[in-house]
Motif scaffolding. Sequence first.
Motif, PDB file in Angstrom:
ATOM      1  N   UNK A   5      39.793  86.545  51.511  1.00  0.00           N
ATOM      2  CA  UNK A   5      38.880  86.215  50.418  1.00  0.00           C
ATOM      3  C   UNK A   5      39.353  85.091  49.519  1.00  0.00           C
ATOM      4  N   UNK A   6      40.557  84.585  49.746  1.00  0.00           N
ATOM      5  CA  UNK A   6      41.083  83.506  48.908  1.00  0.00           C
ATOM      6  C   UNK A   6      40.803  82.134  49.485  1.00  0.00           C
ATOM      7  N   UNK A   7      41.400  81.129  48.840  1.00  0.00           N
ATOM      8  CA  UNK A   7      41.236  79.752  49.316  1.00  0.00           C
ATOM      9  C   UNK A   7      42.061  79.545  50.587  1.00  0.00           C
ATOM     10  N   UNK A   8      41.751  78.465  51.297  1.00  0.00           N
ATOM     11  CA  UNK A   8      42.418  78.190  52.570  1.00  0.00           C
ATOM     12  C   UNK A   8      43.883  77.811  52.369  1.00  0.00           C
ATOM     13  N   UNK A   9      44.684  78.125  53.392  1.00  0.00           N
ATOM     14  CA  UNK A   9      46.112  77.817  53.351  1.00  0.00           C
ATOM     15  C   UNK A   9      46.358  76.317  53.511  1.00  0.00           C
ATOM     16  N   UNK A  10      45.395  75.609  54.105  1.00  0.00           N
ATOM     17  CA  UNK A  10      45.509  74.155  54.258  1.00  0.00           C
ATOM     18  C   UNK A  10      44.473  73.488  53.363  1.00  0.00           C
ATOM     19  N   UNK A  50      35.275  75.073  47.680  1.00  0.00           N
ATOM     20  CA  UNK A  50      34.348  74.886  46.560  1.00  0.00           C
ATOM     21  C   UNK A  50      33.547  76.165  46.327  1.00  0.00           C
ATOM     22  N   UNK A  51      33.072  76.775  47.404  1.00  0.00           N
ATOM     23  CA  UNK A  51      32.298  78.013  47.280  1.00  0.00           C
ATOM     24  C   UNK A  51      33.145  79.134  46.683  1.00  0.00           C
ATOM     25  N   UNK A  52      34.406  79.255  47.126  1.00  0.00           N
ATOM     26  CA  UNK A  52      35.301  80.286  46.584  1.00  0.00           C
ATOM     27  C   UNK A  52      35.554  80.033  45.098  1.00  0.00           C
ATOM     28  N   UNK A  53      35.768  78.774  44.719  1.00  0.00           N
ATOM     29  CA  UNK A  53      35.980  78.428  43.306  1.00  0.00           C
ATOM     30  C   UNK A  53      34.789  78.813  42.438  1.00  0.00           C
ATOM     31  N   UNK A  54      33.587  78.793  43.018  1.00  0.00           N
ATOM     32  CA  UNK A  54      32.365  79.104  42.275  1.00  0.00           C
ATOM     33  C   UNK A  54      31.877  80.543  42.515  1.00  0.00           C
ATOM     34  N   UNK A  55      32.750  81.385  43.057  1.00  0.00           N
ATOM     35  CA  UNK A  55      32.437  82.797  43.329  1.00  0.00           C
ATOM     36  C   UNK A  55      31.193  82.984  44.192  1.00  0.00           C
ATOM     37  N   UNK A  56      30.973  82.064  45.118  1.00  0.00           N
ATOM     38  CA  UNK A  56      29.889  82.214  46.098  1.00  0.00           C
ATOM     39  C   UNK A  56      30.574  82.606  47.398  1.00  0.00           C
TER      40      UNK A  56
END
Length: 142
Positions: free
Chosen positions: A75-80, A119-125
């Motif tokens: 559920x987090x941001x990508x490792x790369x 970007x989607x993860x940063x915006x809780x989408x």
Amino acid sequence: MGLEKILSVAGKPGLYKLITQTRTGFVAESLLDGKRVTVSLRSSVSVLSEIAIYTLEEEVPLREVFQKIQTKENGGKTAVGHKDEKIKLEEYFFEVLPNYDEDRVYVSDIKKIIQWYNILVDNDITDFTSEEKDKEAASEEE
């Protein structure tokens, strides 16, 4: 909010949320800085829910690729990052989608997918299930 209202506008960085339609196009809000822009009907616009990635057997909807990345990253941001080296991006994408068509999916595509996901993860989408599945689940509950 699902991917049905998230847009990629050619010539503009990042992703946009569809706000409203106008006679000459529509108004969208940037997910990067929150600024609203007017986009004409002549602009090349892609709705994320309509994009698919080539594999050796079929085309996989982008939402399924995002789900695989989400599972891999818990559920987090990508490792790369999208600006990492070509080989690192290809290795990462191979872990996410092992049967992707290397001849038709370019590094620039992989960069976009990683950037868009972050970007989607940063915006809780982060709900990448399809609207059809949501409708089916709602009708089953009744």
